[in-house]
Scaffold this active site. Structure first.
Site, PDB file in Angstrom:
ATOM      1  N   GLU A  89       0.822  -1.206   0.000  1.00  0.00           N
ATOM      2  CA  GLU A  89       0.000   0.000   0.000  1.00  0.00           C
ATOM      3  C   GLU A  89       0.853   1.251   0.000  1.00  0.00           C
ATOM      4  O   GLU A  89       1.972   1.253   0.469  1.00  0.00           O
ATOM      5  CB  GLU A  89      -0.898  -0.004   1.240  1.00  0.00           C
ATOM      6  CG  GLU A  89      -2.068  -0.934   1.071  1.00  0.00           C
ATOM      7  CD  GLU A  89      -2.431  -1.662   2.348  1.00  0.00           C
ATOM      8  OE1 GLU A  89      -3.629  -1.828   2.597  1.00  0.00           O
ATOM      9  OE2 GLU A  89      -1.524  -2.073   3.089  1.00  0.00           O
ATOM     10  N   CYS A 102       3.568   8.219   1.238  1.00  0.00           N
ATOM     11  CA  CYS A 102       4.237   7.277   2.115  1.00  0.00           C
ATOM     12  C   CYS A 102       4.373   5.970   1.332  1.00  0.00           C
ATOM     13  O   CYS A 102       3.384   5.362   0.941  1.00  0.00           O
ATOM     14  CB  CYS A 102       3.370   7.093   3.361  1.00  0.00           C
ATOM     15  SG  CYS A 102       4.005   5.893   4.504  1.00  0.00           S
ATOM     16  N   CYS A 109       7.348  -7.234   7.075  1.00  0.00           N
ATOM     17  CA  CYS A 109       8.541  -6.695   7.736  1.00  0.00           C
ATOM     18  C   CYS A 109       8.997  -7.689   8.787  1.00  0.00           C
ATOM     19  O   CYS A 109       8.185  -8.244   9.517  1.00  0.00           O
ATOM     20  CB  CYS A 109       8.222  -5.351   8.394  1.00  0.00           C
ATOM     21  SG  CYS A 109       9.642  -4.630   9.249  1.00  0.00           S
ATOM     22  N   CYS A 113       8.006  -5.325  15.419  1.00  0.00           N
ATOM     23  CA  CYS A 113       7.636  -4.390  16.502  1.00  0.00           C
ATOM     24  C   CYS A 113       6.235  -4.749  17.003  1.00  0.00           C
ATOM     25  O   CYS A 113       5.329  -5.000  16.193  1.00  0.00           O
ATOM     26  CB  CYS A 113       7.686  -2.957  16.010  1.00  0.00           C
ATOM     27  SG  CYS A 113       9.304  -2.510  15.365  1.00  0.00           S
ATOM     28  N   CYS A 116       3.007  -2.791  15.777  1.00  0.00           N
ATOM     29  CA  CYS A 116       2.875  -2.455  14.350  1.00  0.00           C
ATOM     30  C   CYS A 116       2.196  -3.560  13.554  1.00  0.00           C
ATOM     31  O   CYS A 116       2.608  -4.720  13.599  1.00  0.00           O
ATOM     32  CB  CYS A 116       4.259  -2.181  13.765  1.00  0.00           C
ATOM     33  SG  CYS A 116       4.233  -1.887  11.992  1.00  0.00           S
ATOM     34  N   CYS A 330      -0.174   5.393   9.669  1.00  0.00           N
ATOM     35  CA  CYS A 330       1.002   4.547   9.844  1.00  0.00           C
ATOM     36  C   CYS A 330       0.640   3.325  10.651  1.00  0.00           C
ATOM     37  O   CYS A 330      -0.058   3.402  11.641  1.00  0.00           O
ATOM     38  CB  CYS A 330       2.071   5.266  10.643  1.00  0.00           C
ATOM     39  SG  CYS A 330       2.534   6.796   9.941  1.00  0.00           S
TER      40      CYS A 330
HETATM   41  N1  SAH Z   1      10.168   0.307   9.397  1.00  0.00           N
HETATM   42  C1  SAH Z   1      10.429   1.690   9.449  1.00  0.00           C
HETATM   43  C2  SAH Z   1       9.517   2.505   8.562  1.00  0.00           C
HETATM   44  C3  SAH Z   1       8.077   2.078   8.496  1.00  0.00           C
HETATM   45  S1  SAH Z   1       7.152   2.232   9.984  1.00  0.00           S
HETATM   46  C4  SAH Z   1      10.380   2.189  10.876  1.00  0.00           C
HETATM   47  O1  SAH Z   1       9.971   1.443  11.759  1.00  0.00           O
HETATM   48  O2  SAH Z   1      10.788   3.316  11.105  1.00  0.00           O
HETATM   49  C5  SAH Z   1       6.874   3.988   9.999  1.00  0.00           C
HETATM   50  C6  SAH Z   1       6.523   4.550  11.357  1.00  0.00           C
HETATM   51  O3  SAH Z   1       5.187   4.198  11.736  1.00  0.00           O
HETATM   52  C7  SAH Z   1       7.425   4.041  12.460  1.00  0.00           C
HETATM   53  O4  SAH Z   1       7.865   5.075  13.287  1.00  0.00           O
HETATM   54  C8  SAH Z   1       6.510   3.098  13.172  1.00  0.00           C
HETATM   55  O5  SAH Z   1       6.959   2.858  14.447  1.00  0.00           O
HETATM   56  C9  SAH Z   1       5.196   3.814  13.082  1.00  0.00           C
HETATM   57  N2  SAH Z   1       4.026   3.005  13.417  1.00  0.00           N
HETATM   58  C10 SAH Z   1       3.890   1.677  13.313  1.00  0.00           C
HETATM   59  N3  SAH Z   1       2.661   1.292  13.752  1.00  0.00           N
HETATM   60  C11 SAH Z   1       2.021   2.418  14.138  1.00  0.00           C
HETATM   61  C12 SAH Z   1       0.715   2.682  14.664  1.00  0.00           C
HETATM   62  N4  SAH Z   1      -0.180   1.717  14.847  1.00  0.00           N
HETATM   63  N5  SAH Z   1       0.404   3.954  14.956  1.00  0.00           N
HETATM   64  C13 SAH Z   1       1.287   4.949  14.730  1.00  0.00           C
HETATM   65  N6  SAH Z   1       2.501   4.764  14.222  1.00  0.00           N
HETATM   66  C14 SAH Z   1       2.881   3.506  13.920  1.00  0.00           C
HETATM   67 FE1  SF4 Z   2       8.725  -3.028  10.646  1.00  0.00          FE
HETATM   68 FE2  SF4 Z   2       6.579  -1.886  11.657  1.00  0.00          FE
HETATM   69 FE3  SF4 Z   2       8.751  -2.107  13.148  1.00  0.00          FE
HETATM   70 FE4  SF4 Z   2       8.728  -0.375  11.093  1.00  0.00          FE
HETATM   71  S1  SF4 Z   2       7.481  -0.279  12.939  1.00  0.00           S
HETATM   72  S2  SF4 Z   2      10.349  -1.851  11.650  1.00  0.00           S
HETATM   73  S3  SF4 Z   2       7.423  -1.510   9.649  1.00  0.00           S
HETATM   74  S4  SF4 Z   2       7.520  -3.804  12.342  1.00  0.00           S
END
Ligand code: SAH
Ligand code: SF4
Length: 345
Positions: A89, A102, A109, A113, A116, A330
């Site tokens: 997406e 974005c 991934c 995390c 996420c 995000c």
């Molecule tokens: N993997 C990279 C880039 C993609 S994630 C990273 O982790 O930086 C982009 C951002 O969205 C990251 O800061 C991540 O922690 C945040 N993110 C992930 N899940 C989210 C959520 N449910 N609400 C808000 N931000 C979120």
């Molecule tokens: Fe991967 Fe989501 Fe962690 Fe970014 S925040 S590194 S997309 S698992």
């Protein structure tokens, strides 16, 4: 067959030299692809027929078409199906300063995390550069406007796909490519130290954002498994080197999770950690999802957290919320995905 949108200008120059042509043809071809936006090599009029035939033999010029678009006032979400059936997406956001996209960098991934959605799907594969370039071209086509800012913050960890991501940056930054200024491009990483160090030598002035989300190792390791491999101190040391080499201000992203990382003591610890650095903190109100138990911090707590950072003379903003109506924010890029996977695979 390689897709033509995968090539940096240098790679294209090399290609033309390898078939006995002058390297300036690369610039000519770039302008057909990215300025005139031709749909087939046959539309090109200033490159001779035999060379066009060779291009057709060697490259595909296929683009990406969204299979689904959800539209909201300031946000559109695009779903793309890639050649192998994988789904990714992209999210378009309208700001007063321009239009940003974005971009996703991987299918799934591996960083896992805890908060996420994208991390719940193990990495299926890296995206090729052209698959990132084509996300932008498809969205521009849909809105009939040029995109001014690019953030690599969709699905995936860009530094786990370093070469394709940096080539993508070269292509979109080139004046005859998409001509997106390097200062308008941001890469966000969860903190893969060797790649931060490599990125310090990447000769493009792009912005770097670090997903920190916690001010100490115990908490960070709990919510971000990558922290077990690269501790906060390792990340900070790498960032100091990065800053020394690039002189570029670093952004720290900090998701606000209710009762987890949003207390006063966390804010104070964060200030201590960042003291003296040329950086700013972007507080991100957590976007809740159905599958994950974390809750968004209360607004009062976000504001208190903000005030503490500000009082310590560290730049801080609270991220404006986009797209929660259509799950485009995000980390929500995957929440409706199970349903989509059932439909499309
Ligand atoms: N993997 C990279 C880039 C993609 S994630 C990273 O982790 O930086 C982009 C951002 O969205 C990251 O800061 C991540 O922690 C945040 N993110 C992930 N899940 C989210 C959520 N449910 N609400 C808000 N931000 C979120
Ligand atoms: Fe991967 Fe989501 Fe962690 Fe970014 S925040 S590194 S997309 S698992």
């Amino acid at each position: 067959m390689k897709n033509i949108y995968n090539l940096t200008i240098e790679e294209l120059e090399e290609y033309f030299l390898s078939i006995g042509e002058k390297k300036f043809k690369a610039i000519q071809l770039y302008s057909w692809l990215y300025e005139k936006r031709v749909k087939s090599f046959d539309e090109i009029t200033d490159i001779k027929k035999t060379v066009i035939e060779k291009l057709k033999e060697d490259f595909s010029i296929e683009i990406l078409k969204p299979i689904k678009v959800e539209r909201d006032k300031l946000v559109n979400k695009y779903l793309f199906e890639l050649y192998d059936g994988s789904l990714v997406e992209s999210v378009l956001m309208r700001h007063d300063y321009g239009t940003s996209i974005c971009v996703s960098s991987q299918v799934g991934c591996n960083m896992g995390c805890k908060f996420c959605e994208s991390g719940r799907l193990k990495k299926v594969r890296d995206l090729n550069s052209y698959e990132m370039v084509l996300q932008i071209l498809a969205v521009e086509k849909d809105i009939n406007e040029r995109i001014t800012h690019v953030v690599i913050m969709g699905i995936g960890e860009p530094f786990d796909n370093y070469l394709n991501v940096t080539n993508f940056i070269k292509i979109i930054n080139h004046p005859k490519g998409l001509s997106i200024g390097s200062r308008h491009i941001t890469v966000s990483t969860s903190g893969i130290v060797p790649k931060i160090l490599e990125f310090a030598d990447f000769p493009y002035q792009v912005n770097l954002a670090i997903s920190l989300h916690a001010p100490n190792d115990t908490l960070r390791s709990e919510i971000m498994p990558i922290n077990r491999a690269y501790k906060i101190k390792d990340v900070m040391d790498a960032l100091k080197i990065y800053y020394k080499k690039t002189n570029r201000r670093i952004t720290f992203e900090y998701i606000m999770l209710d009762g987890v990382n949003d207390k006063e003591e966390h804010a104070l610890e964060l200030c201590k950690l960042l003291k003296g650095m040329n950086c700013y903190v972007n507080l991100i109100p957590y976007n809740e999802t159905n599958n994950i138990q974390y809750k968004r911090s209360k607004n009062d707590n976000i504001l208190k957290f903000y005030d503490i950072i500000k009082k310590n003379n560290i730049g801080v903003t609270i991220r404006r919320e986009f797209g929660s109506n259509i799950s485009a924010a995000c980390g929500q890029l995957r929440s409706k995905r199970e349903e989509l996977w059932r439909h499309f695979i």
